[in-house]
Design an enzyme around this catalytic site. Structure first.
Site, PDB file in Angstrom:
ATOM      1  N   HIS A 168       1.206  -1.321   0.089  1.00  0.00           N
ATOM      2  CA  HIS A 168      -0.262  -0.559  -0.090  1.00  0.00           C
ATOM      3  C   HIS A 168       1.191   0.957  -0.264  1.00  0.00           C
ATOM      4  CE1 HIS A 168      -4.005  -2.006   2.012  1.00  0.00           C
ATOM      5  NE2 HIS A 168      -4.782  -1.288   0.564  1.00  0.00           N
ATOM      6  N   CYS A 264      -2.348   2.801   8.902  1.00  0.00           N
ATOM      7  CA  CYS A 264      -3.267   2.302   8.312  1.00  0.00           C
ATOM      8  C   CYS A 264      -4.632   2.057   9.630  1.00  0.00           C
ATOM      9  CB  CYS A 264      -3.044   1.001   8.107  1.00  0.00           C
ATOM     10  SG  CYS A 264      -1.190   0.886   6.946  1.00  0.00           S
TER      11      CYS A 264
END
Ligand code: ARG
Length: 704
Positions: A168, A264
């Site tokens: 990511h 996150c």
């Protein structure tokens, strides 16, 4: 100000590592402690509450990764692009996040099905709000980026992730206040790194070490001058301090086991819109069509791989699989690239594989005039060995004089448009040259399963080769040489001096004498050594019969050169009986034209050697005209030159003891080239023997 900043979090009530969808989860299934996770999460929650407001979304049983709210969606102002998770393991989170966004009054945009995008995990706003950095490569698809630009009305800069540990964007990239950037450069491809460097000045880029990166130092939450993260090395803390940031470390090791950390676990839900910025995206898409034995030949894999390897992405729009072994397949593929330049690069390579634009889509190639003689416009299309056709006035026009490394000039004559390959140096002011890659196709022979298996023969070069295989390929070549000779065709030989050193002279001489060779191309050296051997029995001073150096032999070749120079030409020396035998002798005697291209040694040259290289190139090209087969015998440079001058369809046989040379020469992606890794003298002797067999009465009775 600070109290207006809000984050969304999700308590770890149901958090666990239940499956593996990133490398961090590997080996960690059910290995995290719920208690410790709760404790770590609460600490982070606590730290954030000191600096911002924190909203909570209700955790859901069965969706353990829902704690990672960064992946809920991407928001700007009152608009949200909802995530479309790549893995089914997380797709069930989507409705819960959607519900939360709607309950808060956001306008929710949903991407088309099958277009993955993982929210703020893969898209990060510049902290000044000037643009959006968007990642692709693992979880989010490049094609989602134009939607982000459109719906959020912002410029999108696409960054390609290449290290699966940093799957990511927020695992390796963190824009900070004041235009700073914390990031781990090796996680990106070189094009992306260049773009980052263009947008963020050097003094604002804080590149971190791998050690910090694997501690998720980039996965940080930045509120004004505070940066919250799992852990940072002292030196990183110092660098951040120098830039005016204060690091707050809060351990998140339990979440690292699932591949996430501070950033996150949070989603910043207040992202103010900057009025002066607007949508802009450099992602381009195009559709191309591939036809042929797509599976058997591996063509489809090669095409899709090259798209991805160059930083693009694809969507196969439809695939028509040929049902029988002999039938061909067709596929329409949508190609996307992060920029125009990358698109052109990808399409150029796809054209080489035989990709064509979908029928009727393009009516005319792009032409630009030549404004300086011998110089093409920037961005001119570089030709290949493959027969090429170009779109002019909605028709496909065949390119004449096909050759590699040229430009295509299009001329409009009363008889219609004419397209021609031209060398750069031959371009004239007023010529119109094709630029870009639009409206060009190469016509490729399709290669079937059977053909593919017989391409490269190696001998003495690698463990898998066998003498038998070389014999097989020699049999085949002999048979073809015979056919070509008998029908009056043309075979051209390029040869290096190694042919002489390895004892191949007598065999090559025979091939010439018996009419198997119609032209010889080489340099100064092959002729010198051949004549030296014919006259003195040595090749570069080595006795060819005994294989030992002859006393004073190193001077032989100079004596030879001097003598031929006295006679003015090789032909004259042959006529005068000075050269009694050998390759050059046979050429003269049998009227086989030859061209000797240059010499960088200052020991001559022979009078026949063409020292003007442009003239030599022209000489080569002339002798190559109409060739059906080219034997390239241990002469890398001359063979490369010859290869470039030769259009596809001409059979090339490359023989060299060095596998790298053979690979280089025979790797034209065409089925007409055969590589043989072996000693060239040996090869020639086998070839001559094989030709003898073809003429022996025994053979005749066999075949009649
Ligand atoms: N296990 C989760 C996944 O692989 C971790 C997500 C981390 N989130 C993030 N924004 N990097 O999807």
């Amino acid at each position: 100000m600070t109290d207006q900043i809000r984050f969304l979090m999700c308590a770890p009530d149901h958090y666990d590592v239940d499956y593996v969808i990133n490398p961090w989860m590997e080996g960690n299934i059910h290995k995290s402690s719920r208690d410790r996770a709760v404790e770590q999460w609460q600490k982070l929650h606590h730290v954030l509450k000191d600096h911002a407001l924190v909203d909570l979304v209700k955790p859901q049983q069965g969706w353990p990764d829902m704690v990672f709210t960064a992946n809920a969606g991407l928001l700007l102002g009152k608009n949200v692009v909802l995530s479309r998770f790549y893995h089914k393991e997380r797709q069930g989170e989507e409705p819960y996040f959607k519900e939360w966004f709607e309950s808060q009054g956001y306008t929710v945009y949903e991407l088309p099905k099958d277009l993955p995008f993982e929210g703020a995990g893969d898209a990060l706003l510049d902290r000044e709000g000037r643009w959006l950095w968007a990642g692709y490569g693992f979880r989010s698809e490049l094609d989602s980026h134009p939607y982000l630009a459109k719906w959020l009305d912002i410029e999108v800069l696409s960054l390609r992730l290449i290290d699966e540990r940093f799957y990511h964007l927020d695992t390796c990239f963190c824009p900070l206040a004041g235009g700073y950037l914390l990031y781990y450069p090796p996680a990106f491809d070189s094009y992306s790194n260049r773009m980052i460097e263009m947008r963020v000045p050097a003094e604002k880029r804080i590149a971190i070490s791998e050690a910090d990166a694997v501690n998720f130092a980039c996965n940080a939450v930045n509120v004004d001058s505070v940066v919250v993260m799992n852990k940072a090395s002292d030196s990183l803390k110092q660098r951040l301090a120098d830039a005016g940031f204060r690091v707050i470390e809060t351990p998140l090791t339990e979440f690292l086991k699932a591949g996430g950390a501070a950033k996150c676990l949070t989603l910043r839900v207040t992202e103010p819109v900057q009025v002066e910025v607007h949508a802009n995206v450099s992602v381009e898409s195009r559709t191309i069509r591939l036809e042929g034995h797509l599976l058997d030949s591996g063509l489809i894999n090669r095409a899709l791989d090259l798209i991805v390897d160059n930083g693009g992405s694809f969507q196969v729009l439809n695939f028509n699989l040929g049902e029988q072994r002999q039938s061909t397949s067709a596929a329409d593929v949508k190609v996307s690239a992060p920029s125009h330049d990358i698109m052109e690069e990808i399409v150029t390579q796809l054209i080489d594989l035989g990709a064509v634009p979908p029928p009727q889509e393009i009516c005319d190639v792009n032409l630009e005039p030549v404004t300086q003689a011998g110089v093409a416009p920037d961005d001119f299309y570089v030709t290949t060995i493959y027969p090429t056709e170009v779109r002019v006035h909605c028709e496909w026009v065949k390119v004449q004089n096909q050759r590699m490394d040229g430009a295509i000039a299009v001329n409009f004559t009363p008889d219609g448009p004419i397209a021609k390959c031209k060398l750069l140096r031959d371009l004239e002011i007023g010529d119109h040259v094709i630029v870009g890659v639009e409206g060009i196709r190469t016509v490729r022979k399709t290669e079937s399963r059977e053909q593919r298996n017989t391409q490269e023969f190696t001998f003495m070069g690698s463990g898998v080769s066998s003498e038998r295989r070389v014999e097989l390929v020699v049999e085949q070549i002999a048979w073809e040489l015979r056919q070509i000779r008998d029908r009056g065709g043309k075979v051209v030989v390029t040869a290096g001096p190694v042919v002489i050193h390895t004892g191949g002279a007598e065999h090559l001489s025979r091939l010439i004498r018996e009419g198997y060779v119609q032209a010889l191309l080489g340099g100064n050296a092959i002729a010198v050594h051949d004549i030296e051997q014919a006259m003195m029995g040595t090749s570069l001073g080595v006795d060819m019969k005994r294989g030992v150096a002859v006393r004073g032999g190193h001077r032989h070749h100079l004596k030879v050169i001097n003598l031929i120079r006295r006679y003015g030409s090789i032909a004259n020396a042959v006529e005068q009986g000075i050269i009694p035998s050998g390759v050059m002798y046979e050429c003269v005697r049998n009227n086989v034209p030859f061209c000797l291209a240059g010499s960088i040694r200052d020991d001559g040259p022979l009078p026949d050697t063409e020292m003007d290289l442009i003239k030599a190139q022209q000489g080569y090209a002339k002798l190559l005209e109409g060739a059906e087969m080219i034997l390239m015998l241990s002469s890398m440079l001359h063979s490369i030159g010859v290869g470039n001058m030769t259009p596809a369809g001409v059979k090339m046989v490359c023989v060299d003891i060095n596998p790298a040379v053979v690979t280089k020469l025979s790797d034209r992606g065409s089925i007409e080239s055969v590589g043989v890794v072996t000693d060239v003298g040996l090869f020639l002797s086998l070839l001559v023997k094989q030709l003898d067999k073809l003429t022996s009465p025994y053979h005749l009775t066999q075949t009649v």
